[in-house]
Design an enzyme around this catalytic site. Structure first.
Site, PDB file in Angstrom:
ATOM      1  N   LYS A 225     -26.912  -6.405 -15.727  1.00  0.00           N
ATOM      2  CA  LYS A 225     -27.721  -5.871 -14.649  1.00  0.00           C
ATOM      3  C   LYS A 225     -27.002  -6.040 -13.313  1.00  0.00           C
ATOM      4  O   LYS A 225     -26.131  -6.896 -13.235  1.00  0.00           O
ATOM      5  CB  LYS A 225     -29.082  -6.559 -14.623  1.00  0.00           C
ATOM      6  CG  LYS A 225     -28.975  -8.083 -14.382  1.00  0.00           C
ATOM      7  CD  LYS A 225     -30.279  -8.665 -14.042  1.00  0.00           C
ATOM      8  CE  LYS A 225     -30.457  -8.741 -12.563  1.00  0.00           C
ATOM      9  NZ  LYS A 225     -29.772  -9.863 -11.910  1.00  0.00           N
TER      10      LYS A 225
ATOM     11  N   ASP B 213     -30.879  -7.964 -20.082  1.00  0.00           N
ATOM     12  CA  ASP B 213     -31.801  -8.628 -19.166  1.00  0.00           C
ATOM     13  C   ASP B 213     -31.950 -10.020 -19.750  1.00  0.00           C
ATOM     14  O   ASP B 213     -32.668 -10.213 -20.739  1.00  0.00           O
ATOM     15  CB  ASP B 213     -33.155  -7.918 -19.135  1.00  0.00           C
ATOM     16  CG  ASP B 213     -34.095  -8.593 -18.141  1.00  0.00           C
ATOM     17  OD1 ASP B 213     -34.045  -9.833 -18.026  1.00  0.00           O
ATOM     18  OD2 ASP B 213     -34.865  -7.889 -17.477  1.00  0.00           O
ATOM     19  N   HIS B 214     -31.268 -10.993 -19.166  1.00  0.00           N
ATOM     20  CA  HIS B 214     -31.150 -12.278 -19.873  1.00  0.00           C
ATOM     21  C   HIS B 214     -32.490 -12.995 -20.037  1.00  0.00           C
ATOM     22  O   HIS B 214     -32.624 -13.875 -20.869  1.00  0.00           O
ATOM     23  CB  HIS B 214     -30.081 -13.176 -19.235  1.00  0.00           C
ATOM     24  CG  HIS B 214     -30.535 -13.934 -18.026  1.00  0.00           C
ATOM     25  ND1 HIS B 214     -30.580 -13.379 -16.785  1.00  0.00           N
ATOM     26  CD2 HIS B 214     -30.943 -15.211 -17.869  1.00  0.00           C
ATOM     27  CE1 HIS B 214     -31.001 -14.284 -15.916  1.00  0.00           C
ATOM     28  NE2 HIS B 214     -31.237 -15.412 -16.544  1.00  0.00           N
TER      29      HIS B 214
ATOM     30  N   HIS C 245     -36.250  -8.786 -14.575  1.00  0.00           N
ATOM     31  CA  HIS C 245     -36.897  -9.952 -15.189  1.00  0.00           C
ATOM     32  C   HIS C 245     -38.429  -9.942 -15.037  1.00  0.00           C
ATOM     33  O   HIS C 245     -39.166 -10.142 -15.993  1.00  0.00           O
ATOM     34  CB  HIS C 245     -36.375 -11.254 -14.585  1.00  0.00           C
ATOM     35  CG  HIS C 245     -34.878 -11.376 -14.572  1.00  0.00           C
ATOM     36  ND1 HIS C 245     -34.074 -10.779 -15.511  1.00  0.00           N
ATOM     37  CD2 HIS C 245     -34.042 -12.041 -13.737  1.00  0.00           C
ATOM     38  CE1 HIS C 245     -32.804 -11.074 -15.242  1.00  0.00           C
ATOM     39  NE2 HIS C 245     -32.767 -11.834 -14.173  1.00  0.00           N
TER      40      HIS C 245
ATOM     41  N   LYS D 209     -35.754 -17.135  -3.190  1.00  0.00           N
ATOM     42  CA  LYS D 209     -34.698 -18.149  -3.232  1.00  0.00           C
ATOM     43  C   LYS D 209     -34.996 -19.189  -2.156  1.00  0.00           C
ATOM     44  O   LYS D 209     -35.730 -18.925  -1.211  1.00  0.00           O
ATOM     45  CB  LYS D 209     -33.340 -17.513  -2.980  1.00  0.00           C
ATOM     46  CG  LYS D 209     -32.950 -16.533  -4.095  1.00  0.00           C
ATOM     47  CD  LYS D 209     -31.465 -16.437  -4.259  1.00  0.00           C
ATOM     48  CE  LYS D 209     -31.060 -15.445  -5.328  1.00  0.00           C
ATOM     49  NZ  LYS D 209     -31.030 -16.015  -6.676  1.00  0.00           N
TER      50      LYS D 209
HETATM   51  C1  BG6 Z   1     -30.107 -13.484 -12.221  1.00  0.00           C
HETATM   52  C2  BG6 Z   1     -30.148 -13.173 -10.754  1.00  0.00           C
HETATM   53  O1  BG6 Z   1     -30.388 -12.338 -12.971  1.00  0.00           O
HETATM   54  O2  BG6 Z   1     -31.051 -14.495 -12.533  1.00  0.00           O
HETATM   55  C3  BG6 Z   1     -29.933 -14.425  -9.935  1.00  0.00           C
HETATM   56  O3  BG6 Z   1     -29.157 -12.222 -10.427  1.00  0.00           O
HETATM   57  C4  BG6 Z   1     -30.869 -15.533 -10.374  1.00  0.00           C
HETATM   58  O4  BG6 Z   1     -30.097 -14.155  -8.555  1.00  0.00           O
HETATM   59  C5  BG6 Z   1     -30.801 -15.716 -11.877  1.00  0.00           C
HETATM   60  O5  BG6 Z   1     -30.504 -16.726  -9.710  1.00  0.00           O
HETATM   61  C6  BG6 Z   1     -31.807 -16.736 -12.365  1.00  0.00           C
HETATM   62  O6  BG6 Z   1     -31.665 -16.932 -13.726  1.00  0.00           O
HETATM   63  P1  BG6 Z   1     -32.342 -18.178 -14.448  1.00  0.00           P
HETATM   64  O7  BG6 Z   1     -32.084 -17.966 -15.886  1.00  0.00           O
HETATM   65  O8  BG6 Z   1     -31.701 -19.400 -13.874  1.00  0.00           O
HETATM   66  O9  BG6 Z   1     -33.794 -18.114 -14.085  1.00  0.00           O
END
Ligand code: BG6
Length: 508
Positions: free
Chosen positions: A170, A199-200, A262, A360
């Site tokens: 993404k 989309d992790h 997300h 953030k």
């Molecule tokens: C990413 C964003 O997809 O997800 C980042 O680009 C964010 O900005 C991150 O910090 C957060 O991932 P996780 O898994 O730590 O919640």
């Protein structure tokens, strides 16, 4: 031959693990943040769990004059620092033997020809069978160029019995038009079944558990609708700032960075109907149905809020504001906090607002989906006895404290009928001995196996941009984001958004 027992596997677990077949993973952008913090450690963790095939090979491609040894060193440091599972010398040595580096620019056809030769050689030397996955962990502006090079060098074509897959990180586009354009570009070279859009969040255990909880049980379904739910709050709060990602983040902002993907995926999983099966097509179709029924309130000024972090204190340390971060223009209007109210036009959800927020540099890191229920229609207790009683809530805690909380009123011990909110908790750490794998472990394995249910399809990507585009356009025309203090709870305008509806955000 004796095999070393894998200490990570519970001997009572008789299920066959899903193991990837012979393959090469080609990683573009190996020196980037994502590769060092997530991808390389996840590959090691998969190897450590015995889920990669013996000849598995990893090829790094980047603009450095490096030998294999330099790449292995980078990976070694990344694994040492960020891997989830313990370091085992034998696992590392075996994995490192299959690691190769190809130097080159994305614009250089010669470098891609060298890459084609390198992977072909691996087929011979390591038996990788002509199966290649290309992972594009690179700035989106390079996607078209790399895809075209893969086509030109013949790397995208496969012979009978082998496969090619492409993994796209993404953001998939920065609005609806660019997402469509990118899709056309990728489709010119790869068929849909070979495209894995990442989309992790979908790789997170707790996110998958939303579906398990909803569809493997009976007690939630009857209350999962407008008759019982007052509203839903989806929160992704981070305590970190943008770190060294100014180049990526500025001009993108919180909504494009995480709401478009997300948070809208969390919304889809929470609100969707039961799929007919857990096949990729059924799950994705139900998610798409929800996303296509999302409606934005008419007045976007009242239904959205955005902010930008100012200097402040976090964890006892003084931190700088967004505009003072390196590489950020002093007049940047990029939001680092966004809140949006949405509605879903369906029989199940009509009239139930879904509030999404992300930011953030907030007071703490927490991601959760909270279903907040309507108040009891009648309380047979005296008003003063229930003064502290809030609304029932079911909170799916995505991270960091993974689990589920049910919040409800309970009698305070004593002679009066005083009622106060209490929590009933399920915690992953207490109920399961196994630790949750990292999202990227699951997703990388799915790519190598060719299992697509956890990857959004193009329709979902486009529907999400359709939701976000009008908000981005509105914001572009309406001034600057409000400054909020680092280490706090976000901008006041986000609290106002809730207060106007007679509601409040859950405390972070
Ligand atoms: C990413 C964003 O997809 O997800 C980042 O680009 C964010 O900005 C991150 O910090 C957060 O991932 P996780 O898994 O730590 O919640």
């Amino acid at each position: 031959m004796t095999t070393t027992p894998n200490p990570l596997r519970d001997p009572r677990d008789k299920r066959l693990p899903r193991v990837a077949g012979p393959s090469v993973l080609v990683l573009f952008g190996v020196t980037g943040d994502l590769s060092r913090k997530k991808l390389l450690p996840a590959i090691y963790d998969l190897a450590n769990r015995g889920l990669l095939p013996p000849g598995f090979s990893l090829v790094g491609f980047a603009r450095r004059e490096w030998e294999n040894q330099d790449f292995r060193q980078l990976a070694y440091e990344a694994v040492k620092e960020h891997a989830r599972t313990p370091f085992r010398e034998d696992v590392w040595t075996h994995l490192a033997e299959g690691m190769h580096f190809v130097p080159g620019e994305f614009s250089d056809p010669g470098a891609f020809d060298a890459l084609a030769m390198a992977v072909k050689e691996l087929d011979t030397t390591r038996g990788t069978g002509g199966n290649y996955a290309f992972y594009l962990s690179i700035p989106p502006k390079f996607f078209p160029q790399v895809i075209e090079q893969l086509r030109r060098s013949g790397l995208a074509e496969h012979g009978p019995g082998s496969w090619r897959r492409v993994v796209i990180e993404k953001p998939f586009g920065h609005n609806l038009d660019s997402a469509k354009e990118l899709n056309r570009t990728v489709h010119r070279v790869f068929p849909e079944e070979s495209i894995f859009r990442i989309d992790h969040y979908l790789g997170k255990e707790t996110v998958q558990n939303i579906l398990a909880m909803r569809f493997a049980n009976t007690m939630y379904e009857p209350i999962w609708n407008r008759s019982y739910v007052d509203h839903v709050q989806i929160t992704m709060a981070e305590d970190i700032g943008i770190g060294g990602r100014a180049g990526y983040y500025d001009g993108i902002g919180a909504a494009r960075d995480v709401i478009q993907n997300h948070l809208l995926q969390l919304l889809a999983l929470t609100a969707m109907e039961e799929p007919t099966s857990f096949s990729a097509d059924s799950v994705r179709a139900e998610k798409a149905k929800v996303l296509s029924s999302v409606r934005l309130p008419a007045d976007l000024g009242r239904a959205t809020a955005r902010g930008q972090y100012a200097a402040g204190w976090q964890g006892g340390e003084k931190v700088r504001g967004y505009l003072e971060e390196e590489g950020i223009p002093l007049d940047s209007r990029t939001e680092t906090y966004a809140a949006i109210k949405l509605e879903i036009e369906s029989r199940r959800w009509a009239g139930v607002p879904f509030y999404l927020r992300t930011g953030k540099r907030l007071s703490r890191r927490v991601t959760e989906v909270a279903m907040v229920f309507q108040r009891a229609p009648h309380l047979p207790f005296s008003h003063t006895d229930t003064e502290e009683l809030g609304q029932n809530a079911l909170v799916m805690r995505v991270q960091p404290d993974e689990g589920i909380t049910v919040r409800f009123g309970s009698k305070v011990p004593g002679t009066a009928m005083e009622i106060r909110d209490v929590n009933m908790d399920f915690a992953y750490g207490e109920s399961f001995t196994e630790h949750s794998p990292e999202a990227y472990e699951r997703l990388l394995l799915d790519v190598l196996i060719g299992d697509p249910p956890l990857f959004p399809r193009q329709e979902e990507v486009e529907l999400s941009w359709e939701i976000l585009d009008p908000i981005e356009e509105y914001w572009a025309e309406h001034g600057k984001p409000e400054q909020y203090k680092s280490g706090g709870y976000g901008p006041e305008s986000a609290d106002l958004l809730m207060a106007r509806d007679g509601r409040a955000w859950r405390r972070l």
